[in-house]
Scaffold this motif. Sequence first.
Motif, PDB file in Angstrom:
ATOM      1  N   SER A 165      -4.526   6.286   6.091  1.00  0.00           N
ATOM      2  CA  SER A 165      -5.958   6.222   6.338  1.00  0.00           C
ATOM      3  C   SER A 165      -6.167   5.622   7.731  1.00  0.00           C
ATOM      4  O   SER A 165      -5.217   5.152   8.363  1.00  0.00           O
ATOM      5  CB  SER A 165      -6.653   5.370   5.279  1.00  0.00           C
TER       6      SER A 165
ATOM      7  N   LYS B 255      -9.185  -4.363   7.482  1.00  0.00           N
ATOM      8  CA  LYS B 255      -8.652  -3.653   6.321  1.00  0.00           C
ATOM      9  C   LYS B 255      -8.978  -4.394   5.025  1.00  0.00           C
ATOM     10  O   LYS B 255      -9.232  -3.765   3.985  1.00  0.00           O
ATOM     11  CB  LYS B 255      -7.141  -3.490   6.481  1.00  0.00           C
TER      12      LYS B 255
ATOM     13  N   LEU C  86      -7.619   2.777   8.969  1.00  0.00           N
ATOM     14  CA  LEU C  86      -7.193   1.390   9.131  1.00  0.00           C
ATOM     15  C   LEU C  86      -5.753   1.195   8.679  1.00  0.00           C
ATOM     16  O   LEU C  86      -5.034   0.346   9.220  1.00  0.00           O
ATOM     17  CB  LEU C  86      -8.123   0.457   8.353  1.00  0.00           C
ATOM     18  N   GLY C  87      -5.319   1.974   7.689  1.00  0.00           N
ATOM     19  CA  GLY C  87      -3.929   1.884   7.252  1.00  0.00           C
ATOM     20  C   GLY C  87      -2.971   2.288   8.360  1.00  0.00           C
ATOM     21  O   GLY C  87      -1.964   1.624   8.618  1.00  0.00           O
TER      22      GLY C  87
ATOM     23  N   THR D 109       0.825  -1.213   0.000  1.00  0.00           N
ATOM     24  CA  THR D 109       0.000   0.000   0.000  1.00  0.00           C
ATOM     25  C   THR D 109       0.859   1.263   0.000  1.00  0.00           C
ATOM     26  O   THR D 109       0.331   2.370   0.091  1.00  0.00           O
ATOM     27  CB  THR D 109      -0.932   0.027   1.236  1.00  0.00           C
TER      28      THR D 109
ATOM     29  N   GLU E 267     -10.466   1.261   1.949  1.00  0.00           N
ATOM     30  CA  GLU E 267     -10.465   2.696   2.225  1.00  0.00           C
ATOM     31  C   GLU E 267      -9.741   3.450   1.115  1.00  0.00           C
ATOM     32  O   GLU E 267      -8.953   2.885   0.365  1.00  0.00           O
ATOM     33  CB  GLU E 267      -9.714   3.005   3.524  1.00  0.00           C
TER      34      GLU E 267
ATOM     35  N   VAL F  72      -7.166  -6.109  12.898  1.00  0.00           N
ATOM     36  CA  VAL F  72      -7.007  -4.896  12.085  1.00  0.00           C
ATOM     37  C   VAL F  72      -6.798  -5.259  10.620  1.00  0.00           C
ATOM     38  O   VAL F  72      -7.395  -4.646   9.717  1.00  0.00           O
ATOM     39  CB  VAL F  72      -5.829  -4.055  12.608  1.00  0.00           C
TER      40      VAL F  72
ATOM     41  N   SER G  33      -3.044  -0.332  11.118  1.00  0.00           N
ATOM     42  CA  SER G  33      -2.262  -1.505  10.742  1.00  0.00           C
ATOM     43  C   SER G  33      -0.771  -1.250  10.944  1.00  0.00           C
ATOM     44  O   SER G  33      -0.039  -2.103  11.457  1.00  0.00           O
ATOM     45  CB  SER G  33      -2.541  -1.864   9.276  1.00  0.00           C
TER      46      SER G  33
ATOM     47  N   THR H  81      -6.852   5.703  -0.068  1.00  0.00           N
ATOM     48  CA  THR H  81      -5.476   5.888   0.399  1.00  0.00           C
ATOM     49  C   THR H  81      -5.237   7.351   0.767  1.00  0.00           C
ATOM     50  O   THR H  81      -5.612   8.258   0.025  1.00  0.00           O
ATOM     51  CB  THR H  81      -4.475   5.460  -0.687  1.00  0.00           C
TER      52      THR H  81
END
Length: 278
Positions: free
Chosen positions: A74, A117, A76-77, A64, A122, A113, A80, A124
């Motif tokens: 983001s 994701k 959840l990014g 990602t 989501e 998580v 993570s 980016t």
Amino acid sequence: MNTMDSRTAAVLAILGYLLAVAGMLWLLRRALDEGGEQPPPVRAAGLSLGVLAMTCHAIALLGTYDAGHGPNFSFLGALSLVTLSINAMLMLTALFRPVDKLALITFPLASAVLLAKLALPEETRGISNHSWPMATHIFASLLAYSLLNIAALQALLLAVQDHCLRSHHPDGYLLRSLPSLQSMENLMFQLIGAGLLLLTLSLATGFIFLENLFAQHLAHKTVLSILAWLVFAVLLVGRQRYGWRGQTAVRWTLGGFVALMLAYFGSKMVLELILGRT
């Protein structure tokens, strides 16, 4: 790396984390059934399972990564990335301190998580400022959050251990394998001390290098971060001058961590998931 490779790595990381937890529980039970603490080879085997899962997690995050905007920040990014950072710090700390059993909490959290994701794609969200001050600020923030998260988990485990000993029910493989209460408490304060230094660096770089730190969209994050810093600083002073320990130390530790968690993830959740803003 394409999206499919990233998703495959995420699935492998989820499976790896869960297998690591199952393996660590089995090794823990086997070691205690044989009448003692985990010997070094058994403990190393449990840590190795986690390292394999973390490697897959890191590969999934690399998928990602945007060369023009850096990591994906983001909601959840970022979560993570933070869970990977927590697990990495935990594994490094476990080389010197007996904190590896906290992975029984952090590994399933990282799996949840990653699963979220995968299930909830989501948009980016990168960063436009790639300067070294921004990199220092982000790196210090990640490390501070990770260490103070581990300290909060240590506080929870300390509270459970203290309750079981007071009620004369020190049962369970996990509790039987823990060090003494004093050792657990000393470790918690060592983690808080290191985390507070990194949080100080994070706030200092933010005030020195970032503009509009008290702008409308950042004010709550800044205020809550300062509040968390004050809570942890007062706790360490209270420990040094007044001998704070036990449930008092646990409550202050959890209170500081809640403020720190809300500072970042609370604001991101409201901005991105509720208001739909960056």
